[in-house]
Design an enzyme around this catalytic site. Structure first.
Site, PDB file in Angstrom:
ATOM      1  N   GLU A 275      26.306 100.709  96.582  1.00 44.87           N
ATOM      2  CA  GLU A 275      26.841  99.650  95.716  1.00 44.87           C
ATOM      3  C   GLU A 275      27.708  98.688  96.505  1.00 44.87           C
ATOM      4  OE1 GLU A 275      29.236 101.953  93.051  1.00 44.87           O
ATOM      5  OE2 GLU A 275      27.542 102.807  91.983  1.00 44.87           O
ATOM      6  N   TYR A 318      47.207  91.098  97.418  1.00 42.76           N
ATOM      7  CA  TYR A 318      47.082  92.195  98.402  1.00 42.76           C
ATOM      8  C   TYR A 318      47.688  91.838  99.763  1.00 42.76           C
ATOM      9  CZ  TYR A 318      43.212  93.035  95.123  1.00 42.76           C
ATOM     10  OH  TYR A 318      42.438  93.194  94.003  1.00 42.76           O
ATOM     11  N   CYS A 346      53.853  77.310  90.100  1.00 41.75           N
ATOM     12  CA  CYS A 346      55.323  77.388  90.133  1.00 41.75           C
ATOM     13  C   CYS A 346      55.851  78.779  90.386  1.00 41.75           C
ATOM     14  CB  CYS A 346      55.860  76.853  88.813  1.00 41.75           C
ATOM     15  SG  CYS A 346      55.251  75.206  88.540  1.00 41.75           S
ATOM     16  N   GLU A 347      55.461  79.389  91.473  1.00 43.07           N
ATOM     17  CA  GLU A 347      56.133  80.614  91.914  1.00 43.07           C
ATOM     18  C   GLU A 347      55.909  80.765  93.414  1.00 43.07           C
ATOM     19  OE1 GLU A 347      54.215  84.464  90.771  1.00 43.07           O
ATOM     20  OE2 GLU A 347      53.407  83.274  89.131  1.00 43.07           O
ATOM     21  N   TYR A 375      35.461  88.649  95.451  1.00 45.70           N
ATOM     22  CA  TYR A 375      36.755  88.767  94.779  1.00 45.70           C
ATOM     23  C   TYR A 375      37.544  87.463  94.852  1.00 45.70           C
ATOM     24  CZ  TYR A 375      35.127  93.532  95.278  1.00 45.70           C
ATOM     25  OH  TYR A 375      34.340  94.654  95.250  1.00 45.70           O
TER      26      TYR A 375
END
Ligand code: LLP
Length: 421
Positions: A275, A318, A346-347, A375
């Protein structure tokens, strides 16, 4: 190897110049290469031949139906983890007998969907799931083909958020309890045991953890057979890692992985399923963005892009590294500058890279994140009401938009006002 190369001073996706796509769809956008997807899929089928096998693409890594159709047309199977992914595989024309259903929390509704639409097997992860599936199958007058996912308690030596094969992880049943659980499965009326499933994690950069897990699966196959079970399929999961930097990483190749599979489980007479997600899709995609501003801060310079953490969350989630390149090829030995590469959200977590050495860039320039096919788009959100980034598929000299950027009207229409307001 991928098909994103500079030609005449400009980054291309196969035969298409990236600025041509940007002029049509605007930035940011994801672009995927058919040739790279095809090549990576074939690496696996070549590596497993002559063993009977099915390479089931892990849809979670890149789920656009056009990508699935590209792989499905080559004969790929699909690994799905939700009813939605199952419907995507079907929409891509993949027949049920090439779809495996994984995941720890399948609902009865999802089981019903797959059983009635056709399914190769369910990879069952717990005893309550066995019982639920048996009930659903029986109520439909059907039998569900199953493997049971075993947790081999092997350290995949990868990022803790994507390691799945240790006993403290939520996945599978402890391998030590396999005899008991297989006996229960065999006694349930709606199930047919066909094999064993294992998946120990993602972005593995060594073969050894796979080897430990697969040797345990080989032992278990012999044991379960001696206990009277018919084991004809081994689903060995995904997880083979890719190089995220072009300089110093050399994860094992699919050929070495295939040789390992043959060495560990090749003599059992089983059909082998794998997979892989990331190795097929990861280096088949770029995220292309524009520079909005260059801001000179105190002691550091910020490259502010029109892409943000909501479009590609891997760096903030990550701490992942993605190579960043300019779409205009930098001249040899051109001067470089160090930037903190950030988005408009805004962070402070909206940071793609700190202190990254890049060629000199100007406002309006195009840049590309490499290895963003896996991803990337699938983990995007509309945080800060930023529309989901469009996706483009290139094939030779052609490209097509395979998902449009939604309009603000479409986004706002999804919110509804209750009658009391
Ligand atoms: N099979 C199962 C049961 C899985 O859980 C996964 C990935 C795969 C196959 C495919 O693994 P791959 O070949 O792509 O490594 N969002 C994270 C990765 C999460 C992986 C989850 N499971 C990231 O961005 O690194």
């Amino acid at each position: 190897m991928d098909h994103f190369l500079y030609r005449n001073g400009t980054l291309h996706a196969e035969g298409v110049a990236i600025p041509d796509i940007a002029a049509t769809v605007g930035t940011p956008f994801y672009v995927y290469s058919t040739a790279t997807l095809t090549r990576h899929y074939r690496l696996f089928t070549d590596a497993l031949a002559p063993l009977p096998h099915l390479v089931c693409f892990a849809i979670k890594s890149l789920s656009n139906v056009a990508v699935l159709k590209t792989l499905g047309n080559l004969g790929a199977g699909m690994d799905v983890v939700s009813g939605g992914e199952y419907l995507r595989a079907k929409a891509a024309g993949v027949p049920g007998e090439r779809i495996v259903f994984s995941g720890v929390g399948k609902t009865r509704e999802e089981m019903r969907l797959a059983l009635t639409g056709g399914i190769r097997q369910f990879n069952v992860e717990s005893e309550p799931e066995l019982r639920a599936l048996s009930e659903v199958a029986t109520s439909l007058g059907l039998t569900a083909p199953i493997t049971i996912r075993v947790n081999p308690d092997v350290d995949a030596r990868t990022h803790e958020k994507i390691a799945t094969g240790k006993k403290e992880n939520k996945f599978g049943i402890p391998i030590a309890r396999a005899s008991e659980v297989y006996a229960e499965a065999a006694a349930l009326p709606g199930l047919q045991v066909v094999g064993i499933d294992v998946h120990i994690g993602s972005q593995l950069t060594e073969l050894e953890p796979f080897e430990q897990a697969y040797l345990k699966v080989a032992d278990l196959t012999r044991r379960l057979r001696s206990e009277g079970h018919t084991i004809t399929r081994l689903d060995l999961g995904g997880g083979l890692g890719i190089p995220y930097t072009r300089s110093n990483e050399a994860p094992p190749l699919p050929t070495d992985y295939g040789a390992l599979i043959k060495r560990t489980v090749g003599d059992l007479g089983c059909e082998i399923e794998i997979e892989p997600g990331r190795l097929i899709s990861g280096n088949a995609g770029l995220l292309v963005a524009s520079v909005i501003y260059i801001k000179n801060g105190e002691g550091r310079d910020f490259l502010i892009l029109d892409a943000a953490m909501n479009d590609l969350v891997r760096p903030s989630m990550y701490g992942a590294h993605h190579d960043i390149v300019t779409v205009a090829e930098p001249p040899v030995a051109a001067p470089t500058q160090e930037f903190d590469v950030v988005g408009p959200v805004c962070e402070t977590g909206d940071t793609f890279a700190r202190g990254r050495e890049l060629p000199l860039v100007a406002e309006g320039d195009l840049i590309a994140f490499r290895s963003a096919g896996a991803y990337g788009a699938v983990m995007a959100s509309e945080y800060n009401t930023r529309p989901l980034v469009p996706e483009v598929l290139v094939n030779g000299d052609h490209f097509a938009v395979i998902r449009e950027r939604p309009t603000f009207d479409e986004i706002l229409r999804r919110d509804t006002i209750p009658p009391w307001l």
